[in-house]
Design a protein around this motif. Sequence first.
Motif, PDB file in Angstrom:
ATOM      1  N   ASP A  27      20.823  -0.154   8.769  1.00  0.00           N
ATOM      2  CA  ASP A  27      21.667  -0.116   9.930  1.00  0.00           C
ATOM      3  C   ASP A  27      20.324   0.268  11.506  1.00  0.00           C
ATOM      4  N   GLY A  28      21.115   0.273  12.639  1.00  0.00           N
ATOM      5  CA  GLY A  28      20.696   0.132  13.848  1.00  0.00           C
ATOM      6  C   GLY A  28      20.209  -1.277  14.356  1.00  0.00           C
ATOM      7  N   ARG A  31      22.172  -0.952  18.060  1.00  0.00           N
ATOM      8  CA  ARG A  31      21.504  -0.431  18.891  1.00  0.00           C
ATOM      9  C   ARG A  31      20.155  -1.312  19.256  1.00  0.00           C
ATOM     10  N   ARG A  78      35.136  -4.836  11.818  1.00  0.00           N
ATOM     11  CA  ARG A  78      34.475  -5.836  13.447  1.00  0.00           C
ATOM     12  C   ARG A  78      34.723  -6.434  13.610  1.00  0.00           C
TER      13      ARG A  78
HETATM   14 MG    MG Z   1      25.765   1.224  12.365  1.00  0.00          MG
END
Ligand code: MG
Length: 245
Positions: A27-28, A31, A78
């Motif tokens: 995850d990430g 960002r 998404r």
């Molecule tokens: Mg995420």
Amino acid sequence: MRLFRKSKSAGEPDLSKLPRHIAIIMDGNGRWAKRRGLPRTAGHAAGAENFRAIATHCKNIGIEYLTVYAFSTENWKRPPDEVATIMGLLEKYLREAIAQMERDRVKLKFFGDTSVLSEDLRTLIAETEAISKRFEGVQVNICLNYGGRDEILRATEAYAEAYKNGTAPPLTAESFSTYLYSANIPDPDLVIRPSGEMRLSNFLLWQSAYSEFYFTKTLWPNFNPHELDKAIIAFQERDRRYGGI
Ligand code: MG
Ligand code: IPE
Ligand code: IPE
């Protein structure tokens, strides 16, 4: 006689006490891209590269099983172009993996409902699993259109079907586990989630009953082999009691 026990040097995991099975929520990516002023899709590309580096590290240090969360049953929410990019990256990854399989000798498996994926992707998945079946190094399980609840429901259905046919074993936690995608694989010893979120997001709900958790703010594309070593060292300092004393 040796006066000192041969031990790890500071900052390195003890290779004699490795977790057998590591699971990672990758995850990430979004960002990571945002912080660089890049589109989210660039984050997914960086995340896919990082997956390769981490899988290689796991193989090199002798981890037996690595399970990664690549796309959840909820990730369809998404925008379609982001979903298409992720699927495209997976195709690219699999084509490259197939080309280098004899060299890498990584056993690849897929957890999740892959029946709804594109025909190209399904063909690549079948080919990857077929070729890499005989490899004996690290086994990498890629969770794709995977959800822990969905997995448990499917296992329940499969068990019920076997029960109707009179072929079901007595129902125990152990026998039920054989109906999950993770049949015949030990439960994860260590579950890692980078990016600062502290939740499972529907990952390995059944299997993580006694897993050790490691959370870090590091975003997945930056979660390098050194970060993995840190997680393993933290794991090695835990006291696992499984309800005992
Ligand atoms: Mg995420
Ligand atoms: C993980 O990164 C990749 C997938 C869920 C497919 P994210 O895309 O969730 O990145 P963040 O959480 O938005 O930063
Ligand atoms: C979990 O990450 C799924 C994967 C990494 C594939 P998400 O980014 O989808 O999780 P939430 O939405 O933050 O819980």
